[in-house]
Design an enzyme around this catalytic site. Structure first.
Site, PDB file in Angstrom:
ATOM      1  N   THR A   1      -2.974  -8.110  -0.421  1.00  0.00           N
ATOM      2  CA  THR A   1      -2.801  -9.189   0.559  1.00  0.00           C
ATOM      3  C   THR A   1      -1.792  -8.700   1.600  1.00  0.00           C
ATOM      4  OG1 THR A   1      -1.016 -10.152  -0.740  1.00  0.00           O
ATOM      5  CG2 THR A   1      -3.243 -11.012  -1.148  1.00  0.00           C
TER       6      THR A   1
ATOM      7  N   ASN B   1      -5.347  -2.042  -4.912  1.00  0.00           N
ATOM      8  CA  ASN B   1      -4.305  -1.019  -4.851  1.00  0.00           C
ATOM      9  C   ASN B   1      -3.752  -0.808  -6.253  1.00  0.00           C
ATOM     10  OD1 ASN B   1      -2.400   0.779  -3.648  1.00  0.00           O
ATOM     11  ND2 ASN B   1      -0.836  -0.826  -3.774  1.00  0.00           N
TER      12      ASN B   1
ATOM     13  N   SER C   1       0.491  -1.237 -12.180  1.00  0.00           N
ATOM     14  CA  SER C   1      -0.230  -2.483 -11.895  1.00  0.00           C
ATOM     15  C   SER C   1      -1.363  -2.227 -10.910  1.00  0.00           C
ATOM     16  CB  SER C   1       0.703  -3.506 -11.216  1.00  0.00           C
ATOM     17  OG  SER C   1       1.922  -3.638 -11.906  1.00  0.00           O
TER      18      SER C   1
ATOM     19  N   GLU D   1      -2.191   4.816 -15.368  1.00  0.00           N
ATOM     20  CA  GLU D   1      -2.888   4.495 -14.110  1.00  0.00           C
ATOM     21  C   GLU D   1      -4.342   4.944 -14.205  1.00  0.00           C
ATOM     22  OE1 GLU D   1      -1.123   5.924 -10.512  1.00  0.00           O
ATOM     23  OE2 GLU D   1       0.873   5.217 -11.025  1.00  0.00           O
TER      24      GLU D   1
ATOM     25  N   ARG E   1      -0.321   1.356  14.975  1.00  0.00           N
ATOM     26  CA  ARG E   1      -0.955   0.884  13.743  1.00  0.00           C
ATOM     27  C   ARG E   1      -2.267   0.147  13.986  1.00  0.00           C
ATOM     28  NH1 ARG E   1       1.912   1.637   9.270  1.00  0.00           N
ATOM     29  NH2 ARG E   1       4.092   1.764   9.827  1.00  0.00           N
TER      30      ARG E   1
ATOM     31  N   MET F   1      -0.717   6.429   1.878  1.00  0.00           N
ATOM     32  CA  MET F   1       0.671   6.197   2.282  1.00  0.00           C
ATOM     33  C   MET F   1       0.758   5.628   3.703  1.00  0.00           C
ATOM     34  SD  MET F   1       2.037   6.915  -0.498  1.00  0.00           S
ATOM     35  CE  MET F   1       3.795   7.005  -0.221  1.00  0.00           C
ATOM     36  N   ARG F   2       0.126   4.488   3.885  1.00  0.00           N
ATOM     37  CA  ARG F   2       0.169   3.813   5.180  1.00  0.00           C
ATOM     38  C   ARG F   2       0.359   2.324   4.927  1.00  0.00           C
ATOM     39  NH1 ARG F   2       0.730   5.809   9.866  1.00  0.00           N
ATOM     40  NH2 ARG F   2      -0.441   4.064  10.728  1.00  0.00           N
ATOM     41  N   ILE F   3       1.207   1.696   5.755  1.00  0.00           N
ATOM     42  CA  ILE F   3       1.288   0.238   5.696  1.00  0.00           C
ATOM     43  C   ILE F   3       0.141  -0.307   6.538  1.00  0.00           C
ATOM     44  CG2 ILE F   3       2.673  -1.758   6.389  1.00  0.00           C
ATOM     45  CD1 ILE F   3       5.145  -0.077   5.648  1.00  0.00           C
ATOM     46  N   LEU F   4      -0.631  -1.209   5.943  1.00  0.00           N
ATOM     47  CA  LEU F   4      -1.842  -1.699   6.605  1.00  0.00           C
ATOM     48  C   LEU F   4      -1.543  -2.969   7.406  1.00  0.00           C
ATOM     49  CD1 LEU F   4      -4.056  -1.079   3.501  1.00  0.00           C
ATOM     50  CD2 LEU F   4      -4.194   0.188   5.660  1.00  0.00           C
TER      51      LEU F   4
ATOM     52  N   HIS G   1      -0.099   0.426  -8.153  1.00  0.00           N
ATOM     53  CA  HIS G   1       1.322   0.629  -7.869  1.00  0.00           C
ATOM     54  C   HIS G   1       2.029   1.048  -9.157  1.00  0.00           C
ATOM     55  CE1 HIS G   1       5.038   0.161  -5.657  1.00  0.00           C
ATOM     56  NE2 HIS G   1       5.542  -0.434  -6.720  1.00  0.00           N
TER      57      HIS G   1
ATOM     58  N   ASP H   1       2.646  -4.717  -1.690  1.00  0.00           N
ATOM     59  CA  ASP H   1       2.726  -4.657  -3.162  1.00  0.00           C
ATOM     60  C   ASP H   1       2.876  -6.052  -3.783  1.00  0.00           C
ATOM     61  OD1 ASP H   1       2.598  -1.866  -3.040  1.00  0.00           O
ATOM     62  OD2 ASP H   1       4.774  -1.674  -2.910  1.00  0.00           O
TER      63      ASP H   1
HETATM   64  C1  GRF Z   1       0.204   6.783  -7.802  1.00  0.00           C
HETATM   65  O1  GRF Z   1       1.390   6.852  -8.504  1.00  0.00           O
HETATM   66  C2  GRF Z   1      -0.085   5.365  -7.387  1.00  0.00           C
HETATM   67  O2  GRF Z   1       0.444   4.418  -8.268  1.00  0.00           O
HETATM   68  C3  GRF Z   1       0.602   5.254  -6.052  1.00  0.00           C
HETATM   69  O3  GRF Z   1       0.422   6.519  -5.458  1.00  0.00           O
HETATM   70  C4  GRF Z   1       0.268   7.512  -6.460  1.00  0.00           C
HETATM   71  C5  GRF Z   1      -0.986   8.269  -6.168  1.00  0.00           C
HETATM   72  O4  GRF Z   1      -1.149   9.345  -7.038  1.00  0.00           O
HETATM   73  N1  GRF Z   1       0.067   4.170  -5.272  1.00  0.00           N
HETATM   74  P1  GRF Z   1      -2.498  10.196  -7.003  1.00  0.00           P
HETATM   75  O5  GRF Z   1      -2.623  10.805  -5.614  1.00  0.00           O
HETATM   76  O6  GRF Z   1      -3.634   9.279  -7.321  1.00  0.00           O
HETATM   77  O7  GRF Z   1      -2.303  11.251  -8.050  1.00  0.00           O
END
Ligand code: GRF
Length: 236
Positions: free
Chosen positions: A157, A123, A152, A190, A81, A106-109, A125, A161
């Site tokens: 930080t 971010n 959200s 979103e 990492r 999709m990575r924990i930073l 979520h 999340d």
């Molecule tokens: C979204 O649901 C977001 O809330 C989460 O990952 C997803 C990304 O979707 N963090 P997309 O690739 O922007 O369509």
């Protein structure tokens, strides 16, 4: 009386352009919403580059289609990492962004990465945080019998999340909802609130300070700016 023209001081200075780097791993629906929202130039945000840890992320195609620079940084090519995040920082900073945006990355930073971008890393979520941190948020909301769910935007930080909230949008959970139908409505929200938060930041209206998140200099509440649910069937 002098005929010299005085400079017009009545108009505030236009905000400077705000370069944004977007990190993603997947389909890039949120990236597309940003592209669409910022394309008319009315917002100072400009997506300078899109970086993915996955070469097959569809979000990269969306970026290329919009003429945005793309880069792939494959995390499997790094020892761990720390090494990956150090290379990622170097790559991001080569674009000198004011703001870094996680859009399905999709990575924990690492703490070092998060500290480096303190106050300029956002971010999104798919839940009403602090509820349902982590994965499978729509399924968990349905299983819990919640009548309200949502999404959200928050500053990042070191707590996963868990950073200070900027804006939340509420979505009603209907009796017939499945995780897929609920996800669809949450995604639509979103795509509204992420460009909104970026717009605020780009205009210099949104900040993270010692007193928490402020918008136009005023502290936002613990849930950030709250956008209530719309009636079923109404447009966004
Ligand atoms: C979204 O649901 C977001 O809330 C989460 O990952 C997803 C990304 O979707 N963090 P997309 O690739 O922007 O369509």
């Amino acid at each position: 009386m002098s005929g010299a023209t005085q400079p017009d001081t009545s108009k505030p200075d236009l905000p400077q352009r705000c370069d944004v780097v977007v990190l993603l791993s997947g389909t890039g629906g949120n990236l597309q919403a940003m592209i669409d929202r910022f394309q008319d130039g009315s917002c100072p945000a400009r997506i300078r580059a899109v970086i993915s840890n996955r070469a097959d992320a569809y979000g990269l195609e969306r970026a290329k289609h919009a003429g945005i620079d793309t880069r792939v940084l494959d995390h499997t090519a790094y020892e761990g990492r720390e090494a990956f995040d150090a290379a990622l920082v170097e790559l991001i900073d080569s674009f000198s962004p004011k703001l870094v945006v996680l859009a399905g990355f999709m990575r924990i930073l690492t703490p070092g990465f998060v500290r480096h971008y303190h106050g300029r890393l956002l971010n999104i979520h798919p839940s009403l945080l602090p509820l349902y941190k982590g994965l499978h948020t729509h399924q968990r909301a349905i299983e819990a019998g919640d009548t309200a769910h949502g999404c959200s935007v928050h500053f990042v930080t070191e707590e996963l999340d868990g950073g200070p909230l900027v804006v939340q949008a509420v979505v009603s959970v209907e009796l017939h909802d499945t995780p897929a139908t609920l996800a669809q409505r949450v995604h639509a929200r979103e795509h509204l609130i992420y460009p909104l938060a970026i717009h605020w930041f780009a205009e210099g209206r949104l900040a993270l300070g010692k007193e928490g998140v402020t918008l136009d200099g005023q502290p936002l509440g613990p849930r950030g700016h709250l956008i209530p649910a719309t009636q079923p069937g109404s447009s966004l």
